[in-house]
Design a protein around this motif. Structure first.
Motif, PDB file in Angstrom:
ATOM      1  N   VAL A 283       0.849  -1.186   0.000  1.00  0.00           N
ATOM      2  CA  VAL A 283       0.000   0.000   0.000  1.00  0.00           C
ATOM      3  C   VAL A 283       0.889   1.241   0.000  1.00  0.00           C
ATOM      4  O   VAL A 283       1.902   1.301   0.700  1.00  0.00           O
ATOM      5  N   TRP A 284       0.540   2.215  -0.832  1.00  0.00           N
ATOM      6  CA  TRP A 284       1.278   3.473  -0.946  1.00  0.00           C
ATOM      7  C   TRP A 284       0.650   4.521  -0.039  1.00  0.00           C
ATOM      8  O   TRP A 284      -0.554   4.519   0.192  1.00  0.00           O
ATOM      9  N   ARG A 285       1.495   5.418   0.462  1.00  0.00           N
ATOM     10  CA  ARG A 285       0.979   6.582   1.168  1.00  0.00           C
ATOM     11  C   ARG A 285       0.394   7.555   0.165  1.00  0.00           C
ATOM     12  O   ARG A 285       0.742   7.521  -1.020  1.00  0.00           O
ATOM     13  N   GLY A 286      -0.482   8.398   0.603  1.00  0.00           N
ATOM     14  CA  GLY A 286      -1.200   9.282  -0.314  1.00  0.00           C
ATOM     15  C   GLY A 286      -0.310  10.204  -1.121  1.00  0.00           C
ATOM     16  O   GLY A 286      -0.637  10.530  -2.271  1.00  0.00           O
ATOM     17  N   ASP A 287       0.877  10.597  -0.581  1.00  0.00           N
ATOM     18  CA  ASP A 287       1.763  11.487  -1.319  1.00  0.00           C
ATOM     19  C   ASP A 287       2.783  10.734  -2.170  1.00  0.00           C
ATOM     20  O   ASP A 287       3.691  11.351  -2.739  1.00  0.00           O
ATOM     21  N   PRO A 348      -8.604  -3.597   5.285  1.00  0.00           N
ATOM     22  CA  PRO A 348      -7.357  -3.990   4.610  1.00  0.00           C
ATOM     23  C   PRO A 348      -6.284  -4.346   5.627  1.00  0.00           C
ATOM     24  O   PRO A 348      -6.262  -3.819   6.743  1.00  0.00           O
ATOM     25  N   PRO A 349      -5.345  -5.228   5.257  1.00  0.00           N
ATOM     26  CA  PRO A 349      -4.251  -5.558   6.183  1.00  0.00           C
ATOM     27  C   PRO A 349      -3.369  -4.360   6.507  1.00  0.00           C
ATOM     28  O   PRO A 349      -2.868  -4.247   7.622  1.00  0.00           O
ATOM     29  N   LEU A 350      -3.148  -3.468   5.530  1.00  0.00           N
ATOM     30  CA  LEU A 350      -2.314  -2.287   5.722  1.00  0.00           C
ATOM     31  C   LEU A 350      -3.026  -1.074   5.157  1.00  0.00           C
ATOM     32  O   LEU A 350      -3.695  -1.167   4.120  1.00  0.00           O
ATOM     33  N   SER A 351      -2.869   0.074   5.814  1.00  0.00           N
ATOM     34  CA  SER A 351      -3.439   1.327   5.313  1.00  0.00           C
ATOM     35  C   SER A 351      -2.683   2.491   5.941  1.00  0.00           C
ATOM     36  O   SER A 351      -2.019   2.337   6.984  1.00  0.00           O
ATOM     37  N   TRP A 352      -2.791   3.645   5.303  1.00  0.00           N
ATOM     38  CA  TRP A 352      -2.113   4.847   5.770  1.00  0.00           C
ATOM     39  C   TRP A 352      -3.132   5.880   6.231  1.00  0.00           C
ATOM     40  O   TRP A 352      -4.216   6.003   5.651  1.00  0.00           O
ATOM     41  N   THR A 353      -2.778   6.631   7.295  1.00  0.00           N
ATOM     42  CA  THR A 353      -3.510   7.838   7.683  1.00  0.00           C
ATOM     43  C   THR A 353      -2.470   8.947   7.811  1.00  0.00           C
ATOM     44  O   THR A 353      -1.786   9.041   8.827  1.00  0.00           O
ATOM     45  N   GLU A 354      -2.337   9.728   6.771  1.00  0.00           N
ATOM     46  CA  GLU A 354      -1.313  10.779   6.715  1.00  0.00           C
ATOM     47  C   GLU A 354       0.068  10.161   6.930  1.00  0.00           C
ATOM     48  O   GLU A 354       0.544   9.406   6.099  1.00  0.00           O
ATOM     49  N   THR A 355       0.697  10.400   8.072  1.00  0.00           N
ATOM     50  CA  THR A 355       2.068   9.898   8.277  1.00  0.00           C
ATOM     51  C   THR A 355       2.120   8.592   9.050  1.00  0.00           C
ATOM     52  O   THR A 355       3.195   8.038   9.245  1.00  0.00           O
ATOM     53  N   LEU A 356       0.992   8.079   9.516  1.00  0.00           N
ATOM     54  CA  LEU A 356       0.963   6.859  10.309  1.00  0.00           C
ATOM     55  C   LEU A 356       0.507   5.683   9.453  1.00  0.00           C
ATOM     56  O   LEU A 356      -0.403   5.812   8.621  1.00  0.00           O
ATOM     57  N   LEU A 357       1.125   4.535   9.705  1.00  0.00           N
ATOM     58  CA  LEU A 357       0.737   3.298   9.036  1.00  0.00           C
ATOM     59  C   LEU A 357      -0.096   2.471   9.997  1.00  0.00           C
ATOM     60  O   LEU A 357       0.295   2.253  11.147  1.00  0.00           O
ATOM     61  N   LEU A 358      -1.241   1.982   9.528  1.00  0.00           N
ATOM     62  CA  LEU A 358      -2.100   1.114  10.319  1.00  0.00           C
ATOM     63  C   LEU A 358      -1.873  -0.329   9.878  1.00  0.00           C
ATOM     64  O   LEU A 358      -2.202  -0.700   8.745  1.00  0.00           O
ATOM     65  N   GLN A 359      -1.274  -1.117  10.765  1.00  0.00           N
ATOM     66  CA  GLN A 359      -1.034  -2.530  10.505  1.00  0.00           C
ATOM     67  C   GLN A 359      -2.084  -3.343  11.263  1.00  0.00           C
ATOM     68  O   GLN A 359      -2.055  -3.441  12.481  1.00  0.00           O
TER      69      GLN A 359
END
Length: 775
Positions: A283-287, A348-359
């Motif tokens: 998963v890619w970060r939004g930026d 999803p198994p992995l996701s991003w919220t701005e600068t934090l990764l949710l595992q």
């Protein structure tokens, strides 16, 4: 004179002893010199053979462990003593590899040159010549002829690294030419060269079909639009190439890279330290300046490595997290979350919220033995089933136990911080932050600070929790482990206040209860520490492990010869939203099936009597049980104080109020009906009458003036046509009871009436937390 004679005798004896010792030393010296001279050519041959080996092979041999340095090494799979032959593979020092071998069917020549596999599961086997790296497929008859000359094969003068395989000279060793002629005459198959795969050689028949060369699909980076006055930085380009380990012979399964290929990740055309498979969850970060995925180290030659979380950011470069939770001594764990293929999940198994990764990770499902107290907690990572609801006759409907999951909040700028986020509770998630590592003592867990939105909870908390339909969070305050004297309390947060659940014993684990339509019910199941047990009392054949005498005692559990006893109980909210412990007993109004699940009470108001059935295991005690198996080893107890141990849940009241008919399972038989006992538990006469019953799954249906009616609910198909076959309604008349075996019941010290063999359980039966007769 006597003294002189004595001294002369002693001197003569000493001289004789000295002569004998000198002769023994000369006799030992001669053969030793000859053995040394014979050993020297062997050592020179060994050094010459090692010089003939290629440099990579010598390096591989040096790297091997002492056990793996055997010339022919059988590597076992599984355990011996589990029944049947032992399966494994064979790895030779020179890299010749046989992947499918039964230990009892592998034979070698004295010097290790020739290998022959056996015929455990097939009509054919292999003959392998390690010197010329050839193999033959041989039949059973050819193997018998081969055994006659097996120890007379040509000696190996080549690639062996040990000196222990020298054939006895009394065996006439065949020359290469002689044995080649013998092979031509007796072996029908033609020799096939061994196939080389990197640093191993194996027969062509063992070569697996290579997995497809199609690499996994990578997630495309987001395309950014340049904002006015800002330069959009493109994401680095990613690619994959097939990855091969540096050595196959050192892997646990050398053919695994062919069967399950791994792919090395390339970034901007350069190799990264990681290899991935189909379950990489990228998963890619939004930026587009950071990505996260699951990967394995590419430069590690070991196999079956733990998949680890890998993160790349422009600021920090590559980072990795190999642990899924902080150090813990409690019997629980979390693992990477993967939704079931047949049940697609929006999480999803992995996701991003701005600068934090949710595992996202999932908590294992705790279990003990079913339907009775257990002495250990096992942790199950796969899906298991639990009771959704009961039929009227007590038979259970099963459903998958919901998975408890939460997210680790991974901050690449602060990788040392452990933070966790729950599912929403009243619209907001709970956030845990690690504050104290677990003590290095059995059962201890780590301590966490907890907050909900802007609210900070006082004290420390354990991380284990259950979210119930987004309305409640069942929480565990941090404290000493229950086995070490901790309180093991539970608290429930509803978005407004914390409420403590009143429990008579400490709680070790909690888990959700399945509801209808694969959802979660309003109940939560807990595993409570209810008693302690001396090892000498743990005897499954006696039942003392099921009815523990001793209460929870940390002083007992601190001793190595004592063990904890756990029990499943459930809590749920009442109409006012207050969470309470649910009764152990399930009220029923009809006769329960022999496969009925749980504990039940049958209240007979017309006769002023009642019968409770407590406990009861089935023939399999783990979670993978079948709902059509009978329950055994329960306890039937009447209001008048009669107790009968070792019974099933099927009971029927006497029409005149003179007790109950109860079934007891005795033994299972193949190709004929099972053996049961039918008891008449009479509180008036304080006696027990017993008849022997034959049936696969007998069910008591009614007791009237004609007699006791019963039917076999699982008749044999072959006997359905016969008139007296199982499945037809049958009758136990009064005259049959007159001929039954009669046993008087005896009163225990606490008032209960039991059989002689059950008297020792009187105190423990009455001491249960919700014993109906005591209340």
């Amino acid at each position: 004179m006597n003294v002189v004679l004595t001294l002369v005798s002693i001197s003569a004896l000493a001289l004789c002893l000295l002569i004998w010792l000198l002769s023994r030393l000369r006799a030992r010296k001669g053969p030793g010199a000859e053995e040394k001279l014979q050993a020297e050519p062997s050592e020179e041959a060994t050094r010459a053979s090692q010089q003939e080996l290629s440099n990579p092979e010598l390096a591989a041999q040096v790297q091997q462990a002492p056990e793996a340095q055997k010339d022919v090494h059988f590597r076992i799979r599984g355990e011996r003593g589990m029944g049947g032959p032992v399966y494994g593979d064979v790895m030779c020092a020179d890299g010749v590899y046989l992947p499918h071998v039964w230990e009892s069917d592998i034979h070698t020549s004295f010097d290790g040159r020739w290998l022959r596999t056996g015929f455990y599961d097939s009509e054919t086997a292999h003959l392998v010549d390690r010197k010329t790296r050839r193999s033959w497929l041989i039949q059973a008859g050819e193997a018998e002829a081969l055994d006659a000359v097996h120890w007379r094969m040509p000696r190996w003068s080549g690639e062996t690294i040990n000196e222990s395989g020298i054939a006895d000279d009394s065996h006439v060793i065949l020359s290469d030419a002689s044995f080649k002629a013998w092979l031509t005459e007796h072996i029908s198959a033609q020799a096939e060269p061994l196939v080389q795969l990197q640093d191993i050689w194996l027969p062509r028949e063992y070569l697996p079909a290579q997995a497809g060369e199609q690499p996994p699909e990578l997630v495309a980076a987001p395309v950014l639009k340049a904002e006015p006055g800002k330069l959009a930085i493109p994401a680095p380009e990613l690619a994959l190439e097939r990855h091969w380990p540096p050595s196959l012979r050192h892997l646990h399964s050398p053919l695994a890279p062919l069967q399950q290929p791994n792919w090395r990740l390339l970034m901007a055309g350069k190799p990264t330290p990681w290899m991935i498979d189909d379950d990489h969850a990228m998963v890619w970060r939004g930026d587009a300046q950071a990505l996260a995925l699951y990967a394995y180290p590419a430069d590690d030659a070991q196999e079956y490595l733990q998949r680890r979380l890998v993160v790349w950011t422009v600021e920090q470069g590559w980072q990795q997290w190999s642990a899924y939770q902080p150090h813990d001594r409690k019997s629980w764990s979390v693992n990477a979350y993967w939704p079931e293929p047949e049940e697609p999940s929006p999480l999803p198994p992995l996701s991003w919220t701005e600068t934090l990764l949710l595992q996202r990770v999932q908590v294992d499902t705790p279990e003990t033995e079913r339907l009775h107290d257990g002495t250990s907690i096992s942790c199950v990572a796969s899906r298991i089933e639990g009771c959704v609801e009961h039929e009227r006759d007590g038979q259970v409907k099963l459903g998958p136990i919901p998975v408890v999951s939460f997210c680790w909040l991974r901050d690449p700028a602060r990788p040392e911080v452990w933070r966790a986020q729950s599912e929403p509770v009243q619209g907001k998630p709970l956030i845990w932050t690690l504050s104290k590592d677990a003590r290095d003592e059995q059962g201890e867990t780590s301590a966490w600070n907890l907050q909900w939105g802007d609210k900070h909870f006082s004290g420390s908390w354990a991380l284990e929790h259950v979210i119930v339909r987004g309305r409640w969070a069942v929480l565990m305050p941090f404290g000493r482990a229950p086995v070490r004297g901790g309180a093991g309390q539970l608290q429930v947060w509803d978005g407004e206040r914390l409420q403590t659940v009143d429990l008579p014993w400490p709680v070790e684990r909690i888990r959700p209860v399945p509801g209808k339509s694969n959802g979660a019910s309003l109940r939560v199941q807990l595993i409570a520490l209810v008693a302690s047990l001396d090892d000498k009392d743990w005897d499954p054949s006696l039942g003392s492990w099921r009815w523990p005498v001793h209460s929870v005692s940390s002083s007992h559990l601190a001793r190595p010869d004592w063990r904890p006893v756990y029990m499943h109980r459930e809590i749920a909210p009442d109409a006012q939203g207050r969470w309470r412990l649910l009764p152990r007993w399930r009220e029923v109004s009809q006769i329960q099936h022999p496969c009925a699940d749980g504990d039940y009470v049958w209240r007979d108001a017309a006769r002023g009597d009642a019968l409770w059935w407590w406990g009861g295991q089935n023939q399999r005690v783990n979670s993978y049980w079948s709902e059509d198996e009978c329950r055994i080893e329960g306890v039937a107890m009447t209001r008048s104080g009669l107790a009968l141990c070792g019974t099933g849940p099927c009971a029927c009241p006497h029409p005149a109020g003179e007790g109950w008919a109860v079934l007891e399972f005795v033994d299972h038989h193949y190709a004929r009906p099972n053996e049961w006992k039918l008891h008449w538990l009479n509180p008036v006469e304080k006696e027990l009458r017993t008849l022997v019953l034959a049936g696969n799954m007998p069910l008591l249906t009614a007791w009237d003036t004609q007699g006791l009616h019963w039917v076999d609910t699982q008749p044999d198909e072959e006997d359905v046509s016969s008139s007296d076959a199982p499945g037809a309604a049958q009758l136990i008349t009064l005259s049959m009871w007159d001929k039954a075996e009669t046993e008087p019941l005896r009163q225990g010290t606490n008032g209960l009436w039991l059989r002689k063999q059950d008297l020792r359980y009187a105190q423990t039966l009455q001491g249960q937390d919700d014993c109906p007769w005591r209340n």
